[in-house]
Design a protein around this motif. Sequence first.
Motif, mmCIF file in Angstrom:
data_model
loop_
_atom_site.group_PDB
_atom_site.id
_atom_site.type_symbol
_atom_site.label_atom_id
_atom_site.label_comp_id
_atom_site.label_asym_id
_atom_site.label_seq_id
_atom_site.Cartn_x
_atom_site.Cartn_y
_atom_site.Cartn_z
ATOM 1 N N GLU A 17 0.866 -1.189 0.000
ATOM 2 C CA GLU A 17 0.000 0.000 0.000
ATOM 3 C C GLU A 17 0.899 1.235 0.000
ATOM 4 O OE1 GLU A 17 -3.504 -0.301 2.618
ATOM 5 O OE2 GLU A 17 -2.633 -2.191 3.300
ATOM 6 N N ILE A 18 0.820 2.028 -1.049
ATOM 7 C CA ILE A 18 1.686 3.210 -1.161
ATOM 8 C C ILE A 18 0.860 4.467 -0.924
ATOM 9 C CG2 ILE A 18 3.218 4.529 -2.702
ATOM 10 C CD1 ILE A 18 3.745 1.875 -4.216
ATOM 11 N N LEU A 19 1.337 5.319 0.004
ATOM 12 C CA LEU A 19 0.663 6.588 0.302
ATOM 13 C C LEU A 19 1.627 7.736 0.000
ATOM 14 C CD1 LEU A 19 -1.083 5.712 3.695
ATOM 15 C CD2 LEU A 19 -2.204 6.073 1.489
ATOM 16 N N ILE A 20 1.123 8.745 -0.711
ATOM 17 C CA ILE A 20 1.940 9.895 -1.115
ATOM 18 C C ILE A 20 1.302 11.152 -0.524
ATOM 19 C CG2 ILE A 20 2.708 11.224 -3.138
ATOM 20 C CD1 ILE A 20 2.364 8.669 -4.791
ATOM 21 N N ASP A 21 2.124 12.078 -0.050
ATOM 22 C CA ASP A 21 1.562 13.320 0.518
ATOM 23 C C ASP A 21 0.684 14.038 -0.509
ATOM 24 O OD1 ASP A 21 2.864 12.897 2.861
ATOM 25 O OD2 ASP A 21 4.494 14.320 2.462
ATOM 26 N N PHE A 22 -0.441 14.586 -0.078
ATOM 27 C CA PHE A 22 -1.307 15.398 -0.950
ATOM 28 C C PHE A 22 -0.729 16.808 -1.012
ATOM 29 C CE2 PHE A 22 -4.665 18.524 -1.564
ATOM 30 C CZ PHE A 22 -5.312 18.032 -2.677
ATOM 31 N N PRO A 23 -0.622 17.465 -2.165
ATOM 32 C CA PRO A 23 -0.990 17.016 -3.506
ATOM 33 C C PRO A 23 0.230 16.667 -4.360
ATOM 34 C CG PRO A 23 -0.883 19.417 -3.466
ATOM 35 C CD PRO A 23 -0.330 18.927 -2.138
ATOM 36 N N SER A 24 1.222 16.009 -3.761
ATOM 37 C CA SER A 24 2.452 15.693 -4.494
ATOM 38 C C SER A 24 2.166 14.822 -5.727
ATOM 39 C CB SER A 24 3.424 14.953 -3.573
ATOM 40 O OG SER A 24 4.481 14.418 -4.338
ATOM 41 N N VAL A 25 2.938 15.049 -6.772
ATOM 42 C CA VAL A 25 2.809 14.227 -7.989
ATOM 43 C C VAL A 25 4.167 13.580 -8.322
ATOM 44 C CG1 VAL A 25 0.809 15.422 -8.951
ATOM 45 C CG2 VAL A 25 3.090 16.307 -9.437
ATOM 46 N N GLU A 26 4.940 13.330 -7.287
ATOM 47 C CA GLU A 26 6.245 12.668 -7.456
ATOM 48 C C GLU A 26 6.012 11.150 -7.489
ATOM 49 O OE1 GLU A 26 9.069 14.256 -8.067
ATOM 50 O OE2 GLU A 26 7.896 16.104 -7.983
ATOM 51 N N PHE A 27 5.650 10.620 -8.658
ATOM 52 C CA PHE A 27 5.238 9.219 -8.755
ATOM 53 C C PHE A 27 6.376 8.276 -9.179
ATOM 54 C CE2 PHE A 27 1.163 11.485 -10.070
ATOM 55 C CZ PHE A 27 0.567 11.360 -8.823
ATOM 56 N N GLN A 28 7.440 8.851 -9.758
ATOM 57 C CA GLN A 28 8.424 8.045 -10.478
ATOM 58 C C GLN A 28 8.995 6.888 -9.672
ATOM 59 O OE1 GLN A 28 8.405 8.968 -13.740
ATOM 60 N NE2 GLN A 28 9.211 6.869 -13.772
ATOM 61 N N ALA A 29 9.494 7.188 -8.465
ATOM 62 C CA ALA A 29 10.138 6.135 -7.653
ATOM 63 C C ALA A 29 9.134 5.031 -7.325
ATOM 64 C CB ALA A 29 10.691 6.747 -6.377
ATOM 65 N N HIS A 30 7.894 5.411 -7.100
ATOM 66 C CA HIS A 30 6.871 4.411 -6.751
ATOM 67 C C HIS A 30 6.533 3.531 -7.950
ATOM 68 C CE1 HIS A 30 6.487 6.512 -3.012
ATOM 69 N NE2 HIS A 30 6.210 7.636 -3.643
ATOM 70 N N LEU A 31 6.542 4.135 -9.134
ATOM 71 C CA LEU A 31 6.245 3.349 -10.332
ATOM 72 C C LEU A 31 7.370 2.351 -10.605
ATOM 73 C CD1 LEU A 31 4.654 6.171 -12.512
ATOM 74 C CD2 LEU A 31 3.467 4.273 -11.390
ATOM 75 N N THR A 32 8.599 2.766 -10.317
ATOM 76 C CA THR A 32 9.744 1.853 -10.469
ATOM 77 C C THR A 32 9.585 0.670 -9.513
ATOM 78 O OG1 THR A 32 11.110 3.755 -11.033
ATOM 79 C CG2 THR A 32 12.296 1.745 -10.391
ATOM 80 N N GLU A 33 9.161 0.970 -8.287
ATOM 81 C CA GLU A 33 8.958 -0.098 -7.300
ATOM 82 C C GLU A 33 7.831 -1.050 -7.742
ATOM 83 O OE1 GLU A 33 7.680 1.217 -3.423
ATOM 84 O OE2 GLU A 33 8.184 -0.724 -2.514
ATOM 85 N N ILE A 34 6.754 -0.470 -8.274
ATOM 86 C CA ILE A 34 5.621 -1.302 -8.734
ATOM 87 C C ILE A 34 6.082 -2.227 -9.861
ATOM 88 C CG2 ILE A 34 3.403 -1.207 -9.969
ATOM 89 C CD1 ILE A 34 2.775 1.346 -8.286
ATOM 90 N N ALA A 35 6.897 -1.692 -10.780
ATOM 91 C CA ALA A 35 7.399 -2.522 -11.894
ATOM 92 C C ALA A 35 8.171 -3.715 -11.350
ATOM 93 C CB ALA A 35 8.274 -1.674 -12.808
ATOM 94 N N ALA A 36 8.941 -3.491 -10.285
ATOM 95 C CA ALA A 36 9.735 -4.583 -9.702
ATOM 96 C C ALA A 36 8.846 -5.592 -8.972
ATOM 97 C CB ALA A 36 10.778 -4.001 -8.755
ATOM 98 N N LEU A 37 7.773 -5.101 -8.338
ATOM 99 C CA LEU A 37 6.884 -5.992 -7.565
ATOM 100 C C LEU A 37 6.020 -6.875 -8.466
ATOM 101 C CD1 LEU A 37 5.694 -3.478 -4.793
ATOM 102 C CD2 LEU A 37 7.014 -5.574 -4.405
ATOM 103 N N LYS A 38 5.769 -6.402 -9.690
ATOM 104 C CA LYS A 38 4.937 -7.137 -10.671
ATOM 105 C C LYS A 38 3.607 -7.660 -10.094
ATOM 106 C CE LYS A 38 8.615 -8.926 -13.673
ATOM 107 N NZ LYS A 38 9.825 -8.458 -13.020
#
Length: 405
Positions: free
Chosen positions: A213-234
Amino acid sequence: MNDKTLLNVKSTRRQVLGGAAVAAGVAAAGTFVPTRFAIGAQANVKIGFLLPYSGTYAALGHNITDAFKMRVAELGNKLAGRGVEYVMLDSEAAPPKAKDNTARLILKDKCDVLVGPVHSGVAMAMAQVARDEGTLTIVANAGADNITREMCAPNIFRSSFSNWQSTYPCGSVMLKDGIKDAVTITWNYPAGKQMMQGFKDSFLPGGGKIVKEILIDFPSVEFQAHLTEIAALKPGAVFTFFAGGGALKFINDYAAAGLQGKIPLYGAGFLTDGVYQKAGAAANGIKTTLHYSDALDTPKNRAFRQNFESNAKRPADVYAVQGYDAAEMLRVGLEATKGDLGAQDKVVAAIEKATIESPRGNFTISKAHNPVQDIYLREIVNGEEKVLGVAHKALADPATGCKMA
Ligand code: BEZ
């Protein structure tokens, strides 16, 4: 409301009244009489919008406002024979400012009715003040479950949805699609967390697993690192809530990270509403659940969309529908008393028993004052929204803890 909160509201009232008096230069303090009690049924109804007109939710606030005004214009710019005037206050989607802003609309601007907000955190602060002051309020977006659960109040209605309502059906949809596990990603504030809970309430009992479960501060749009992690988690899928400018950025970043078409993307319909047209091909394949779809092929929805687009010069979306329906709910309430808002019990009773004819389809209002409505399954296909079906018919929020005073 606990004692500390009550004190805060009372002191906000004193500050705002004090500020208003100074600003007006109040030589006539002894003759001050609040407008809503002094003037008869033919005075204008003053509507106070507390909505975001700046920041990541600005487009949402503008669509709610414009569609509300459009419904009133359809009624000859009158509600139950009374003229209508508006005060628009930018909420900035900022919860810390919400109590003062609400008190200002009620006590300084003398608004008879409040409409708004978009942000769940703003809604909870706004509702406390509105309940204390007894001002009729229609929440035209914010889904904070609390508003129609333990914080429910006779003078507060919602024309939109509860956060739980928007995502609960999606867990079952994903299980039927064969998804066994998912990563959730959203903003870290009540709307995000409650929408993820709604999803989990159907996904987990049906055998689904949450990988992360990934939570990001509102209204941040810094998604890149999380998307990299999701790609690895598959994971089997990603489930999300973002809205407005943040949603557009997420859709684009998801595609740019190479995840589109590889890891199916699901979410609350706010992910694509009002933004899929701008996202273009990056939005293709996203499946969401929501209480509205642009693609509903009914005379009511077609006429609404055509009128909104020709007035506002941009397409309607779910936010516009909620603004339009807020005005319709107010019409129903006011017509029951020939425009007398002082007879609030009768206004409230009329809205409670109404069936609202909406572009989303007809809906009724629960005892907790939240819409009971169909939740649609939608998909973006070749840049257009398609309705795949009704994911849950006439869904009511559980309204846990609601005790109307
Ligand atoms: C909310 O904060 O409740 C919210 C904001 C935007 C879209 C949907 C819900």
